[in-house]
Scaffold this motif. Structure first.
Motif, PDB file in Angstrom:
ATOM      1  N   LYS A 127       0.815  -1.209   0.000  1.00  0.00           N
ATOM      2  CA  LYS A 127       0.000   0.000   0.000  1.00  0.00           C
ATOM      3  C   LYS A 127       0.855   1.269   0.000  1.00  0.00           C
ATOM      4  N   VAL A 128       0.482   2.212  -0.863  1.00  0.00           N
ATOM      5  CA  VAL A 128       1.129   3.527  -0.943  1.00  0.00           C
ATOM      6  C   VAL A 128       0.100   4.588  -0.579  1.00  0.00           C
ATOM      7  N   VAL A 129       0.444   5.469   0.350  1.00  0.00           N
ATOM      8  CA  VAL A 129      -0.407   6.606   0.691  1.00  0.00           C
ATOM      9  C   VAL A 129       0.243   7.865   0.132  1.00  0.00           C
ATOM     10  N   VAL A 130      -0.544   8.650  -0.586  1.00  0.00           N
ATOM     11  CA  VAL A 130      -0.066   9.890  -1.193  1.00  0.00           C
ATOM     12  C   VAL A 130      -0.785  11.066  -0.540  1.00  0.00           C
ATOM     13  N   ILE A 131      -0.023  11.991   0.023  1.00  0.00           N
ATOM     14  CA  ILE A 131      -0.597  13.182   0.649  1.00  0.00           C
ATOM     15  C   ILE A 131      -0.542  14.323  -0.359  1.00  0.00           C
ATOM     16  N   GLY A 132      -1.696  14.690  -0.908  1.00  0.00           N
ATOM     17  CA  GLY A 132      -1.753  15.781  -1.875  1.00  0.00           C
ATOM     18  C   GLY A 132      -2.182  15.302  -3.247  1.00  0.00           C
ATOM     19  N   GLY A 133      -3.169  15.995  -3.832  1.00  0.00           N
ATOM     20  CA  GLY A 133      -3.722  15.557  -5.110  1.00  0.00           C
ATOM     21  C   GLY A 133      -3.525  16.541  -6.245  1.00  0.00           C
ATOM     22  N   ALA A 134      -2.426  17.290  -6.210  1.00  0.00           N
ATOM     23  CA  ALA A 134      -2.139  18.213  -7.307  1.00  0.00           C
ATOM     24  C   ALA A 134      -1.183  17.551  -8.296  1.00  0.00           C
ATOM     25  N   ALA A 135      -0.382  18.347  -8.998  1.00  0.00           N
ATOM     26  CA  ALA A 135       0.464  17.832 -10.082  1.00  0.00           C
ATOM     27  C   ALA A 135       1.405  16.732  -9.622  1.00  0.00           C
ATOM     28  N   ALA A 164     -12.591  11.403  11.907  1.00  0.00           N
ATOM     29  CA  ALA A 164     -11.142  11.181  11.864  1.00  0.00           C
ATOM     30  C   ALA A 164     -10.905   9.701  11.593  1.00  0.00           C
ATOM     31  N   SER A 165      -9.809   9.422  10.889  1.00  0.00           N
ATOM     32  CA  SER A 165      -9.486   8.032  10.594  1.00  0.00           C
ATOM     33  C   SER A 165      -7.981   7.869  10.473  1.00  0.00           C
ATOM     34  N   GLU A 166      -7.529   6.628  10.391  1.00  0.00           N
ATOM     35  CA  GLU A 166      -6.114   6.333  10.221  1.00  0.00           C
ATOM     36  C   GLU A 166      -5.901   5.571   8.917  1.00  0.00           C
ATOM     37  N   GLN A 167      -4.805   5.895   8.260  1.00  0.00           N
ATOM     38  CA  GLN A 167      -4.396   5.160   7.071  1.00  0.00           C
ATOM     39  C   GLN A 167      -2.992   4.618   7.305  1.00  0.00           C
ATOM     40  N   SER A 168      -2.863   3.316   7.257  1.00  0.00           N
ATOM     41  CA  SER A 168      -1.532   2.726   7.355  1.00  0.00           C
ATOM     42  C   SER A 168      -0.890   2.739   5.973  1.00  0.00           C
ATOM     43  N   TYR A 169       0.442   2.652   5.938  1.00  0.00           N
ATOM     44  CA  TYR A 169       1.126   2.650   4.650  1.00  0.00           C
ATOM     45  C   TYR A 169       2.373   1.773   4.702  1.00  0.00           C
ATOM     46  N   ASP A 170       2.752   1.300   3.546  1.00  0.00           N
ATOM     47  CA  ASP A 170       4.052   0.659   3.379  1.00  0.00           C
ATOM     48  C   ASP A 170       5.060   1.670   2.846  1.00  0.00           C
ATOM     49  N   LYS A 171       4.573   2.521   1.936  1.00  0.00           N
ATOM     50  CA  LYS A 171       5.375   3.618   1.403  1.00  0.00           C
ATOM     51  C   LYS A 171       4.529   4.885   1.452  1.00  0.00           C
ATOM     52  N   LEU A 172       5.167   6.000   1.775  1.00  0.00           N
ATOM     53  CA  LEU A 172       4.449   7.270   1.890  1.00  0.00           C
ATOM     54  C   LEU A 172       5.046   8.297   0.933  1.00  0.00           C
ATOM     55  N   VAL A 173       4.165   9.016   0.228  1.00  0.00           N
ATOM     56  CA  VAL A 173       4.591  10.088  -0.671  1.00  0.00           C
ATOM     57  C   VAL A 173       3.972  11.397  -0.185  1.00  0.00           C
ATOM     58  N   ILE A 174       4.823  12.368   0.129  1.00  0.00           N
ATOM     59  CA  ILE A 174       4.330  13.674   0.576  1.00  0.00           C
ATOM     60  C   ILE A 174       4.401  14.641  -0.603  1.00  0.00           C
TER      61      ILE A 174
END
Length: 447
Positions: free
Chosen positions: A5-13, A100-110
């Motif tokens: 799982k990858v979590v990405v913070i931010g939905g712009a370019a 409020a909720s939690e999202q776990s990640y294996d890799k995180l992209v800020i």
């Protein structure tokens, strides 16, 4: 792929660029995007042209819809913000509209982007004061423009000048610039002078070396601004466009390494100091290509390059950012400007031994209608014998000549006695037999 799982913070370019590329590389990867707006993939650079009625549908600012990403298996949490990140346990605390909720990640992209810099004098929310960074603000400005007369813009940077061009019409537009000249962080004095002339020609008033000291308002609506020198200016619409800073407040007091200005520190692979955490775009500090110097470069062109690098590294393909040249291009009414490479301040501060040439010529032959002036500056590192920057101004897209110069700077081509013979195209409607670039290269190589 060795993670789930990858979590990405931010939905712009940057953020959605990572998502799109990563999904192409591995369609099975699970991706969750956390986005503060109800839309993604905003092309913010188009906002000045939307408020200038160059097109009617604000949704044209969106390169892709949320549903487009959902169709390829991406979960997009809209109207949601990250409140905290537990890097040790790989969890992201998310606040949506109702829970409020939690999202776990294996890799995180800020990819949290930049947030508009707001001067201290704007201490509250006003009904007629906006930035130019969101679709919502663009829509509000567009609706108000026909109802106002006196418009004040704070900042004579790229966006401020584009906004001025698109709003002037029947309105009275005043630009307040704290510095000594417009575009001072990108262009040298000769080019700033051209911009000032163009603004004056189009009845845009530019006030330099000044700033707003006080705002007069009624019922949360601004009616007048007062400058440091006491000048009073009527104001029906105030637009703040003095740049952006990294949107990283939610990362303060964490283990993630930030610069004093709040930018995330990354390496050439767009990896942070924390394992399995990547970042890119307007929220990071990156580096210049020629001197490997640290730079903050909030440009869409840099964001998409970072996105490709991150996606490929996440997919196990070794990839690195090649460095930037801070290349930029802008249109101010009929005047067009382009620049690339290091600015004069950097050269002086780092005691670079440089030589520059500044030339004015014509963009094409005299017997073809529409001939106009073109200005070119080239800067050479005398020790390396390579070009390190260039600036151009002209009309009718003549400044696209900068593409050829960018290649010389990008590859750090050594300037020898043959460089002025570089085989540039010629035809009467486009250039002269000996183009201004050939002339400038001939002069810059002379010892």
């Amino acid at each position: 792929m060795i993670f789930i799982k990858v979590v990405v913070i931010g939905g712009a370019a940057m953020g959605m660029g990572v998502v799109a590329k990563l999904k192409r590389l591995d369609p099975k990867v699970e991706i969750v995007v956390i986005q503060k707006n109800d839309y993604v993939s905003l092309g913010a650079c188009g906002i000045p042209y939307y408020i200038g009625n160059k097109f009617e549908d604000s949704n044209m600012l969106l390169a892709r819809k949320v549903s487009d990403f959902e169709k390829i298996g991406v979960q997009v949490l809209t109207n949601s913000e990250v409140k905290k990140i537990d890097f040790d346990n790989k969890k992201v605390l998310v606040q949506s509209l109702h829970q409020a909720s939690e999202q776990s990640y294996d890799k995180l992209v800020i990819a949290s982007g930049g947030t508009p810099i707001i001067p201290e004098v704007i201490s509250q929310d006003y009904l007629n004061c906006f930035t130019v960074n969101s679709k919502e603000d663009g829509e509000k400005i567009q609706k108000l423009r026909s109802q106002v007369k006196d418009i004040v813009i704070i900042g004579a940077g790229l966006i401020g000048l584009e906004v001025a061009e698109n709003l002037v019409g029947n309105n009275k537009v005043t630009i307040i610039e704290k510095g000594p000249r417009p575009l001072s962080n990108l262009f040298d004095q000769e080019f700033s002078d051209l911009v000032e002339d163009e603004l004056s020609k189009n009845k845009v008033k530019l006030i330099k070396n000044n700033e707003i000291k006080e705002i007069i308002c009624k019922d949360k609506t601004i009616t007048e601004v007062i400058l440091l020198d006491g000048t009073k200016i009527k104001c029906d619409l105030l637009i703040c466009s003095i740049g952006v800073r990294p949107n990283t407040d939610f990362l303060l007091d964490t283990k993630l390494k930030l610069t004093p200005r709040g930018a995330i520190v990354i390496n050439k692979n767009c990896a942070t100091n924390l394992k399995d955490v990547y970042a890119g775009g307007d929220c990071v500090q990156t580096f210049g290509r020629v001197y490997k110097n640290e730079i903050y470069s909030p440009l869409a062109t840099v964001a998409w390059k970072h996105a490709i690098v991150v996606a490929q590294n996440l997919a196990g393909i070794k990839s690195s950012f090649a460095g930037g040249l801070n290349t930029a291009i802008v249109k101010v009414f009929e005047l067009e400007l382009a620049r690339t490479g290091e600015n004069l301040n950097f050269l002086l501060e780092n005691k670079i031994n440089f030589k520059e040439v500044f030339i004015k010529d014509k963009d094409h032959t005299s017997y073809v209608p529409g001939q106009s002036d073109i200005w070119v500056k080239l800067v050479k590192d005398e020790n390396k014998k390579t070009l390190i920057s260039s600036q151009m101004a002209g009309h009718n897209k003549s400044i696209l000549r900068i593409h050829s110069v960018i290649s010389l700077i990008w590859n750090q081509t050594v300037l020898n006695e043959e460089i002025d013979q570089i085989d540039l195209p010629y035809a009467p409607p486009f250039s002269r037999t000996k183009d201004i670039i050939n002339i400038a290269l001939s002069k810059i190589t002379q010892t």
